[in-house]
Design an enzyme around this catalytic site. Structure first.
Site, PDB file in Angstrom:
ATOM      1  CD  GLN A  12     -14.776  -0.313  -2.840  1.00 32.09           C
ATOM      2  OE1 GLN A  12     -15.965  -0.502  -2.614  1.00 32.09           O
ATOM      3  NE2 GLN A  12     -14.121  -0.929  -3.817  1.00 32.09           N
ATOM      4  CG  HIS A  55      -8.571  -2.965  -2.473  1.00 31.62           C
ATOM      5  ND1 HIS A  55      -9.438  -2.151  -3.194  1.00 31.62           N
ATOM      6  CD2 HIS A  55      -8.433  -2.360  -1.270  1.00 31.62           C
ATOM      7  CE1 HIS A  55      -9.785  -1.119  -2.460  1.00 31.62           C
ATOM      8  NE2 HIS A  55      -9.198  -1.214  -1.275  1.00 31.62           N
ATOM      9  CG  ASP A  60      -2.069   0.949   1.129  1.00 32.66           C
ATOM     10  OD1 ASP A  60      -3.214   0.483   1.078  1.00 32.66           O
ATOM     11  OD2 ASP A  60      -1.822   2.178   1.102  1.00 32.66           O
ATOM     12  CG  ASN A  99     -12.622  -1.015   3.804  1.00 34.36           C
ATOM     13  OD1 ASN A  99     -12.960  -1.610   4.817  1.00 34.36           O
ATOM     14  ND2 ASN A  99     -11.512  -0.285   3.743  1.00 34.36           N
ATOM     15  CG  HIS A 140      -6.907  -2.910   3.164  1.00 26.11           C
ATOM     16  ND1 HIS A 140      -6.107  -1.812   2.941  1.00 26.11           N
ATOM     17  CD2 HIS A 140      -8.125  -2.589   2.648  1.00 26.11           C
ATOM     18  CE1 HIS A 140      -6.819  -0.868   2.319  1.00 26.11           C
ATOM     19  NE2 HIS A 140      -8.040  -1.322   2.141  1.00 26.11           N
TER      20      HIS A 140
HETATM   21  P1  5GP Z   1      -9.780   1.368   0.416  1.00 23.15           P
HETATM   22  O1  5GP Z   1      -9.938   2.626   1.183  1.00 23.15           O
HETATM   23  O2  5GP Z   1     -10.425   1.470  -0.959  1.00 23.15           O
HETATM   24  O3  5GP Z   1     -10.192   0.127   1.141  1.00 23.15           O
HETATM   25  O4  5GP Z   1      -8.222   1.189   0.190  1.00 23.15           O
HETATM   26  C1  5GP Z   1      -7.511   1.777  -0.846  1.00 23.15           C
HETATM   27  C2  5GP Z   1      -6.052   1.695  -0.492  1.00 23.15           C
HETATM   28  O5  5GP Z   1      -5.308   1.840  -1.680  1.00 23.15           O
HETATM   29  C3  5GP Z   1      -5.581   2.761   0.481  1.00 23.15           C
HETATM   30  O6  5GP Z   1      -5.013   2.143   1.627  1.00 23.15           O
HETATM   31  C4  5GP Z   1      -4.556   3.563  -0.323  1.00 23.15           C
HETATM   32  O7  5GP Z   1      -3.464   3.957   0.460  1.00 23.15           O
HETATM   33  C5  5GP Z   1      -4.144   2.587  -1.400  1.00 23.15           C
HETATM   34  N1  5GP Z   1      -3.752   3.190  -2.657  1.00 23.15           N
HETATM   35  C6  5GP Z   1      -4.435   4.150  -3.343  1.00 23.15           C
HETATM   36  N2  5GP Z   1      -3.796   4.449  -4.507  1.00 23.15           N
HETATM   37  C7  5GP Z   1      -2.702   3.647  -4.554  1.00 23.15           C
HETATM   38  C8  5GP Z   1      -1.647   3.503  -5.509  1.00 23.15           C
HETATM   39  O8  5GP Z   1      -1.587   4.166  -6.544  1.00 23.15           O
HETATM   40  N3  5GP Z   1      -0.685   2.579  -5.226  1.00 23.15           N
HETATM   41  C9  5GP Z   1      -0.725   1.826  -4.078  1.00 23.15           C
HETATM   42  N4  5GP Z   1       0.279   0.954  -3.902  1.00 23.15           N
HETATM   43  N5  5GP Z   1      -1.700   1.951  -3.155  1.00 23.15           N
HETATM   44  C10 5GP Z   1      -2.670   2.856  -3.387  1.00 23.15           C
END
Ligand code: 5GP
Ligand code: ZN
Length: 139
Positions: free
Chosen positions: A96, A102, A33, A89, A104
């Site tokens: 999300q 995805h 991440d 999420n 985590h």
């Molecule tokens: P969500 O909030 O959708 O469950 O999680 C999205 C996650 O993706 C977040 O923890 C954020 O830091 C990560 N993330 C967003 N954009 C990128 C990216 O371009 N590269 C990587 N490696 N992680 C990302």
């Protein structure tokens, strides 16, 4: 199953955008991440575009969580963490922010300062019974 040309996680999962890749096979890429909750915070990404858990292809979800399990075990062995949170999420209300499914996988360390737990509520036996029935009947 399709890939979305406008989706950043489709691009990362398929190698069109470079990432710190932990693991890759035909179906998934596991990356670190960009804004890690703790050191080693990883994301399991399918190589096809699924918005969230609701539209996952049958069988895919199980294999995604199997992959998350392998990552959790590798964190235990490789990082000597003292716990692992597996979190997924769905929809903005539930946290999300990237609308490509995805999982985590977050290694936990003593005093890492993170908090990914909820505030426990109170349950009412009658309401619980009805809720169990409502969800069960909708399955
Ligand atoms: P969500 O909030 O959708 O469950 O999680 C999205 C996650 O993706 C977040 O923890 C954020 O830091 C990560 N993330 C967003 N954009 C990128 C990216 O371009 N590269 C990587 N490696 N992680 C990302
Ligand atoms: Zn996508």
């Amino acid at each position: 199953m399709t890939k979305d040309p406008d989706c950043i996680f489709c691009k990362i999962a398929n190698g069109d955008i470079p990432s710190d890749t932990v693991f890759e096979n035909e179906e998934f890429r596991v990356i670190l991440d960009l804004n890690p909750a703790t050191k080693g915070h990883a994301l399991v990404l399918p190589k096809y575009h699924f918005t969230n858990i609701y539209d996952m292809e049958s069988g895919y979800t199980g294999r995604a969580f199997e992959t998350a399990r392998s990552v959790a075990l590798a964190m235990k062995n490789g990082l000597n963490c003292e716990g692992v949170n597996v979190i997924q999420n769905n929809e903005a209300l539930a946290g999300q922010s990237v609308f490509h499914f995805h999982i985590h996988v977050i290694p936990r360390y003593k005093d890492d300062g993170q908090q990914v737990l909820w505030k426990p509520g109170k349950s009412d036996p009658e309401e619980q019974k009805k809720l169990a029935e409502t969800i069960g009947n909708a399955m």
